[in-house]
Design an enzyme around this catalytic site. Structure first.
Site, PDB file in Angstrom:
ATOM      1  N   ASN A  54       0.536  -0.981   0.139  1.00 10.66           N
ATOM      2  CA  ASN A  54       0.347  -0.254   0.091  1.00 10.66           C
ATOM      3  C   ASN A  54       0.703   1.397   0.039  1.00 10.66           C
ATOM      4  OD1 ASN A  54      -2.469  -2.099   0.587  1.00 10.66           O
ATOM      5  ND2 ASN A  54      -2.384  -1.431   2.490  1.00 10.66           N
TER       6      ASN A  54
ATOM      7  N   ASP B  62      -0.773   4.000   0.827  1.00  9.13           N
ATOM      8  CA  ASP B  62      -1.708   5.034   1.562  1.00  9.13           C
ATOM      9  C   ASP B  62      -0.342   5.566   2.817  1.00  9.13           C
ATOM     10  OD1 ASP B  62      -2.520   3.384   3.358  1.00  9.13           O
ATOM     11  OD2 ASP B  62      -3.573   2.550   2.603  1.00  9.13           O
TER      12      ASP B  62
ATOM     13  N   HIS C   6       5.935  -0.652  -2.378  1.00  9.15           N
ATOM     14  CA  HIS C   6       5.199  -0.003  -4.002  1.00  9.15           C
ATOM     15  C   HIS C   6       5.116   1.856  -3.699  1.00  9.15           C
ATOM     16  CE1 HIS C   6       2.979  -4.463  -5.902  1.00  9.15           C
ATOM     17  NE2 HIS C   6       4.253  -4.057  -5.557  1.00  9.15           N
TER      18      HIS C   6
ATOM     19  N   CYS D 263      17.184  13.723 -12.400  1.00 14.97           N
ATOM     20  CA  CYS D 263      17.998  14.732 -12.111  1.00 14.97           C
ATOM     21  C   CYS D 263      19.504  14.915 -11.163  1.00 14.97           C
ATOM     22  CB  CYS D 263      17.447  16.663 -12.058  1.00 14.97           C
ATOM     23  SG  CYS D 263      17.008  17.057 -10.599  1.00 14.97           S
TER      24      CYS D 263
ATOM     25  N   GLY E 281      -4.837  -9.475   2.707  1.00 15.05           N
ATOM     26  CA  GLY E 281      -5.725  -8.089   2.020  1.00 15.05           C
ATOM     27  C   GLY E 281      -5.305  -8.362   0.833  1.00 15.05           C
TER      28      GLY E 281
ATOM     29  N   SER F 143      -4.846  -9.937  -3.118  1.00 12.14           N
ATOM     30  CA  SER F 143      -5.012 -10.627  -4.607  1.00 12.14           C
ATOM     31  C   SER F 143      -3.845 -12.067  -4.959  1.00 12.14           C
ATOM     32  CB  SER F 143      -5.280  -9.704  -5.506  1.00 12.14           C
ATOM     33  OG  SER F 143      -5.038  -9.241  -6.268  1.00 12.14           O
TER      34      SER F 143
ATOM     35  N   ASN G 144      -7.909 -13.560   4.276  1.00 13.88           N
ATOM     36  CA  ASN G 144      -9.288 -12.219   3.392  1.00 13.88           C
ATOM     37  C   ASN G 144     -10.187 -12.782   2.778  1.00 13.88           C
ATOM     38  OD1 ASN G 144      -9.237 -11.379   0.618  1.00 13.88           O
ATOM     39  ND2 ASN G 144      -7.393 -11.455   0.436  1.00 13.88           N
TER      40      ASN G 144
ATOM     41  N   GLU H 222     -12.157 -13.260   0.566  1.00 14.81           N
ATOM     42  CA  GLU H 222     -11.735 -13.647  -0.528  1.00 14.81           C
ATOM     43  C   GLU H 222     -11.090 -15.103  -0.837  1.00 14.81           C
ATOM     44  OE1 GLU H 222     -12.655 -11.196  -4.352  1.00 14.81           O
ATOM     45  OE2 GLU H 222     -14.385 -10.986  -2.882  1.00 14.81           O
TER      46      GLU H 222
HETATM   47  N1  APR Z   1      -9.995  -7.299   4.498  1.00 17.46           N
HETATM   48  C1  APR Z   1      -9.254  -8.609   4.280  1.00 17.46           C
HETATM   49  N2  APR Z   1      -9.157  -8.843   2.502  1.00 17.46           N
HETATM   50  C2  APR Z   1     -10.151  -8.047   1.941  1.00 17.46           C
HETATM   51  C3  APR Z   1     -10.653  -7.393   2.435  1.00 17.46           C
HETATM   52  C4  APR Z   1     -10.651  -6.243   4.239  1.00 17.46           C
HETATM   53  N3  APR Z   1     -12.127  -5.858   4.241  1.00 17.46           N
HETATM   54  N4  APR Z   1     -11.378  -6.047   0.993  1.00 17.46           N
HETATM   55  C5  APR Z   1     -10.637  -6.321   0.340  1.00 17.46           C
HETATM   56  N5  APR Z   1     -10.122  -7.198   0.350  1.00 17.46           N
HETATM   57  C6  APR Z   1      -9.050  -8.314  -0.178  1.00 17.46           C
HETATM   58  C7  APR Z   1     -10.123  -8.880  -1.592  1.00 17.46           C
HETATM   59  O1  APR Z   1     -10.025  -9.832  -1.688  1.00 17.46           O
HETATM   60  C8  APR Z   1      -8.649  -8.579  -2.266  1.00 17.46           C
HETATM   61  O2  APR Z   1      -7.730 -10.128  -2.116  1.00 17.46           O
HETATM   62  O3  APR Z   1      -7.769  -7.390  -0.985  1.00 17.46           O
HETATM   63  C9  APR Z   1      -7.639  -7.905  -1.485  1.00 17.46           C
HETATM   64  C10 APR Z   1      -7.089  -6.209  -2.139  1.00 17.46           C
HETATM   65  O4  APR Z   1      -6.591  -7.041  -3.999  1.00 17.46           O
HETATM   66  P1  APR Z   1      -6.093  -5.957  -4.882  1.00 17.46           P
HETATM   67  O5  APR Z   1      -7.040  -5.399  -5.664  1.00 17.46           O
HETATM   68  O6  APR Z   1      -5.600  -6.517  -5.932  1.00 17.46           O
HETATM   69  O7  APR Z   1      -4.795  -5.186  -4.140  1.00 17.46           O
HETATM   70  P2  APR Z   1      -3.132  -5.628  -3.741  1.00 17.46           P
HETATM   71  O8  APR Z   1      -3.145  -6.919  -3.564  1.00 17.46           O
HETATM   72  O9  APR Z   1      -3.297  -4.661  -2.664  1.00 17.46           O
HETATM   73  O10 APR Z   1      -2.737  -5.161  -5.787  1.00 17.46           O
HETATM   74  C11 APR Z   1      -1.166  -5.249  -5.370  1.00 17.46           C
HETATM   75  O11 APR Z   1      -1.641  -4.241  -7.648  1.00 17.46           O
HETATM   76  O12 APR Z   1      -2.749  -2.502  -8.904  1.00 17.46           O
HETATM   77  C12 APR Z   1      -1.238  -3.061  -8.239  1.00 17.46           C
HETATM   78  O13 APR Z   1       0.119  -1.305  -6.899  1.00 17.46           O
HETATM   79  C13 APR Z   1      -1.054  -1.758  -6.855  1.00 17.46           C
HETATM   80  O14 APR Z   1       0.273  -2.346  -4.713  1.00 17.46           O
HETATM   81  C14 APR Z   1      -1.064  -2.832  -5.781  1.00 17.46           C
HETATM   82  C15 APR Z   1      -0.650  -4.092  -6.338  1.00 17.46           C
END
Ligand code: APR
Length: 254
Positions: free
Chosen positions: A104, A106, A121, A133, A193, A195, A219, A221
């Site tokens: 993240n 953020d 990242h 530069c 959290g 993917s 997670n 999912e």
């Molecule tokens: N608690 C736990 N998991 C959660 C929650 C929650 N409340 N809400 C959503 N999720 C899970 C989803 O099921 C998903 O598997 O968080 C995951 C988010 O996945 P992505 O949107 O793919 O985010 P991320 O894995 O952080 O992406 C990786 O991709 O585009 C790039 O640079 C960006 O750092 C990012 C990288």
């Protein structure tokens, strides 16, 4: 096994853990009001990553890219850490050797007070000179928000400034790769959290497992990591982490 039992199992394992590493992704910030990337309301549903998160996209239209990043910064200003961030911050004090690797950008882990954060990242609050530069640092903090003129200019050379995040097609800072690989040699490794689709970050859980770590996923999912980990906890990180923390406090005081 029911979630409660799994949580007890994980808490028991944590009692003796010395070296703990946690990898987080966008899911941990959902409860703070920040969208994921690939979810139904994710960033990559409103814009394609190749339009906005690549060096080619920036070269083509730096103003368009900055409009998007500046709007993310503006929304982020209003967000605060949630219970998941808080629990992880407390773990950074509890475990003798703790590392948090986050994808993240953020800054909410740092805002929650987490020690030893590796920003895999980059950060939305950092920028760098697009021309690289020689007088400018590689990255520097700039919290100006909103940024008055898009695209902003480098104070060192007058060229363009870029967001301090790692885009698709860019390499991860070699120092970050080394530190993360070292951290994956641990007693317990959590992947939370994410993917688990974006490499090299997604490979760390397998590295940890190959080196003998007890591995846990949290997670909402199913992800490719579910096939790898010892325990898969299905639920929201803000709730599951809170429950693990409760179980841990109970077992420590009993
Ligand atoms: N608690 C736990 N998991 C959660 C929650 C929650 N409340 N809400 C959503 N999720 C899970 C989803 O099921 C998903 O598997 O968080 C995951 C988010 O996945 P992505 O949107 O793919 O985010 P991320 O894995 O952080 O992406 C990786 O991709 O585009 C790039 O640079 C960006 O750092 C990012 C990288």
């Amino acid at each position: 096994m029911a979630l409660d039992e799994q949580i007890e199992q994980v808490a028991n394992r944590l009692k003796t853990a010395q070296r703990m590493t946690v990898m987080t992704g966008a899911g941990v910030s959902v409860a703070s009001g920040i969208p994921t990337f690939r979810g139904d309301e994710g960033f990559w549903k409103e814009v394609r990553p190749e339009q906005i998160a690549t060096p080619q996209a920036f070269r083509k239209d730096p103003k368009f890219v900055w409009d998007w990043y500046d709007s993310r910064r503006e929304k982020l200003k209003e967000c605060s850490p949630n219970r998941g961030h808080e629990v992880l911050a407390s773990w950074s004090n509890r475990f003798p050797d703790f590392t948090l690797i986050t994808q993240n950008v953020d800054g909410l882990h740092e805002l929650a007070g987490t020690k030893n954060v590796i920003r895999y990242h980059g950060s939305l609050w950092e920028v760098g000179c697009w021309e690289e530069c020689p007088t400018s640092p590689h990255r520097w903090e700039d919290r100006t928000c909103p940024i008055p003129d898009h695209p902003p200019k480098c104070p060192y050379c007058g060229g363009l400034i870029r967001p301090g995040v790692v885009w698709f097609g860019e390499v991860i800072d070699p120092e970050v790769l080394v530190m993360s690989s070292q951290a994956s040699r641990c007693d317990v490794f959590f992947t939370i959290g994410t993917s688990s689709l974006v490499y090299p970050a997604a490979g760390l859980v397998s590295d940890a497992k190959d080196h003998g770590a007890f591995t846990v996923e949290i997670n909402t999912e199913s992800t490719p990591s579910r096939e790898v980990v010892d325990v898969s906890l299905v639920g929201k990180s803000e709730n599951v982490l809170d429950q693990i923390e409760l179980a841990l406090s109970r077992s420590v005081s009993s």
